[in-house]
Design a protein around this motif. Structure first.
Motif, PDB file in Angstrom:
ATOM      1  N   GLY A 116       0.858  -0.960   0.288  1.00 29.80           N
ATOM      2  CA  GLY A 116       0.063  -0.138   0.299  1.00 29.80           C
ATOM      3  C   GLY A 116       0.615   1.489   0.039  1.00 29.80           C
ATOM      4  N   ASP A 117       0.202   2.431  -0.127  1.00 27.93           N
ATOM      5  CA  ASP A 117       0.777   3.838   0.280  1.00 27.93           C
ATOM      6  C   ASP A 117       1.732   3.580  -1.240  1.00 27.93           C
ATOM      7  N   PHE A 118       1.457   3.658  -2.268  1.00 28.66           N
ATOM      8  CA  PHE A 118       1.916   3.472  -3.724  1.00 28.66           C
ATOM      9  C   PHE A 118       2.292   5.407  -4.006  1.00 28.66           C
ATOM     10  N   LYS A 119       3.578   4.991  -4.046  1.00 26.56           N
ATOM     11  CA  LYS A 119       4.701   6.531  -4.507  1.00 26.56           C
ATOM     12  C   LYS A 119       4.839   6.759  -5.642  1.00 26.56           C
ATOM     13  N   PRO A 120       5.428   7.807  -6.352  1.00 22.22           N
ATOM     14  CA  PRO A 120       5.816   7.491  -7.909  1.00 22.22           C
ATOM     15  C   PRO A 120       7.518   7.709  -7.390  1.00 22.22           C
ATOM     16  N   LEU A 121       7.910   7.016  -8.160  1.00 23.27           N
ATOM     17  CA  LEU A 121       9.485   7.067  -7.623  1.00 23.27           C
ATOM     18  C   LEU A 121       9.883   8.220  -9.128  1.00 23.27           C
ATOM     19  N   GLU A 122      10.756   8.810  -8.410  1.00 24.59           N
ATOM     20  CA  GLU A 122      11.104  10.155 -10.134  1.00 24.59           C
ATOM     21  C   GLU A 122      12.045   9.775 -10.595  1.00 24.59           C
ATOM     22  N   GLU A 123      13.087   8.513 -10.138  1.00 23.87           N
ATOM     23  CA  GLU A 123      14.442   7.887 -10.597  1.00 23.87           C
ATOM     24  C   GLU A 123      14.276   6.958 -11.457  1.00 23.87           C
ATOM     25  N   ALA A 124      12.849   6.707 -11.263  1.00 22.29           N
ATOM     26  CA  ALA A 124      12.027   5.418 -11.948  1.00 22.29           C
ATOM     27  C   ALA A 124      10.863   5.566 -12.816  1.00 22.29           C
ATOM     28  N   ALA A 125      10.670   6.823 -13.185  1.00 23.38           N
ATOM     29  CA  ALA A 125      10.373   7.627 -14.485  1.00 23.38           C
ATOM     30  C   ALA A 125       8.795   7.260 -13.816  1.00 23.38           C
ATOM     31  N   GLY A 126       8.817   7.894 -12.661  1.00 24.66           N
ATOM     32  CA  GLY A 126       7.733   7.451 -11.883  1.00 24.66           C
ATOM     33  C   GLY A 126       6.972   6.322 -11.264  1.00 24.66           C
ATOM     34  N   LEU A 127       7.162   5.151 -11.816  1.00 23.00           N
ATOM     35  CA  LEU A 127       7.030   4.087 -11.161  1.00 23.00           C
ATOM     36  C   LEU A 127       6.671   4.131  -9.763  1.00 23.00           C
ATOM     37  N   PRO A 128       4.984   3.562  -9.705  1.00 22.28           N
ATOM     38  CA  PRO A 128       4.799   3.469  -8.367  1.00 22.28           C
ATOM     39  C   PRO A 128       5.367   2.297  -7.095  1.00 22.28           C
ATOM     40  N   PHE A 129       5.596   2.743  -6.283  1.00 18.55           N
ATOM     41  CA  PHE A 129       6.277   2.336  -4.909  1.00 18.55           C
ATOM     42  C   PHE A 129       5.325   2.135  -3.927  1.00 18.55           C
TER      43      PHE A 129
END
Length: 270
Positions: free
Chosen positions: A212-225
């Motif tokens: 849960g609490d998926f947030k985009p990783l800017e370093e990974a092209a906005g991948l939800p993590f």
């Protein structure tokens, strides 16, 4: 000062070890360079009957994360600060402590498991059979890596997975693996794993991992993590729960260090 035994802290640090089966995993990611993600079609011979399933896995090389972890086992509940470092397919390093004091350190490689318990001046060095016995679920390095990252692992060759579409644009994949039933729930719009469930009816055991609490990783092209992971394991002897909340996650191609030196005088434990 706090105290807990090696199995407890090992279980806390290794919550991601709770996986579906012991297997040689065929990677589901296509190398696209550090700091990227890519939709992954099932490899040839793996789930060819599920063309509608398009999981999206991480593809960065290094990960560095910090946060808090809580585990409750037989009424004993502890919350500690954790640090996690990873080099894809090569190493997973974890440290847990409280008030600036490190209680335990773990280093996993594809063929070894090493644990330092500073509270009892002991250490362990061996294979994945140790963790399999600790968690009552066979595990491997590939399982660890996928669970830590929230990545998707395809059903093994020869199995017959099924795919169901559920409300909220979710896809549930089910398949048998040896004596257990494995389920993975994905969000079709992102391709990310939302839940892993493993159950063994004969032994009345089950495991559920919620991301849960998926947030985009800017370093990974906005991948939800997934910044939060909640684990619930049910066995005849009782239930075990664990949760991890990351306050900081960074990924990329910058190399990380994985220090692991057993202090002098520490005794090896089985």
């Amino acid at each position: 000062m706090f105290s807990y035994r090696l199995p407890f802290i090992s279980g806390l640090l290794a919550f991601t070890l709770l996986s579906s089966c012991h297997r040689k995993v065929v990677p589901t990611t296509t190398a696209a360079g550090p700091g990227t993600s890519t939709p992954v079609a099932a490899p040839q011979g793996m789930e060819p009957s599920l063309p509608a399933l398009k999981p999206v896995n991480t593809a960065f090389e290094f990960l560095n994360a910090k946060g808090k972890a809580t585990m409750e086992l037989k009424g004993d509940k502890k919350t500690v600060s954790i640090s996690v470092r990873m080099q894809r397919d090569k190493a997973i390093w974890m440290s847990a402590g409280l008030a600036g004091f490190e209680g335990a350190r773990v280093l996993l490689t594809p063929d070894s498991v090493r644990v330092i318990n500073r509270l009892e001046n002991t250490y362990f060095a061996g294979g994945y059979d140790y963790l399999s016995q600790l968690l009552n679920v066979p595990v491997s390095f590939a399982d660890m890596q996928a669970l830590l990252l929230g990545d998707y692992l395809p059903a093994p060759a020869g199995s017959k997975p099924t795919l169901e579409t559920e409300a909220g644009d979710k896809q549930r994949v089910r398949y048998p693996r040896q004596n257990v039933s494995v389920e993975r729930l994905l969000l079709a719009t992102t391709g990310r794993v939302q839940q892993l469930k493993v159950s063994e009816a004969a032994q009345k055991r089950s495991l559920t991992v919620d991301y849960g609490d998926f947030k985009p990783l800017e370093e990974a092209a906005g991948l939800p993590f997934a910044n939060n992971l909640n684990v619930q394991a049910q066995q005849p002897s009782g239930a075990t729960t664990a949760s991890v909340s990351y306050s900081k996650v960074s990924v990329g191609s910058t190399p990380l260090e994985f220090p692991f030196d057993v202090p002098k005088g520490f005794k090896r434990t089985k």
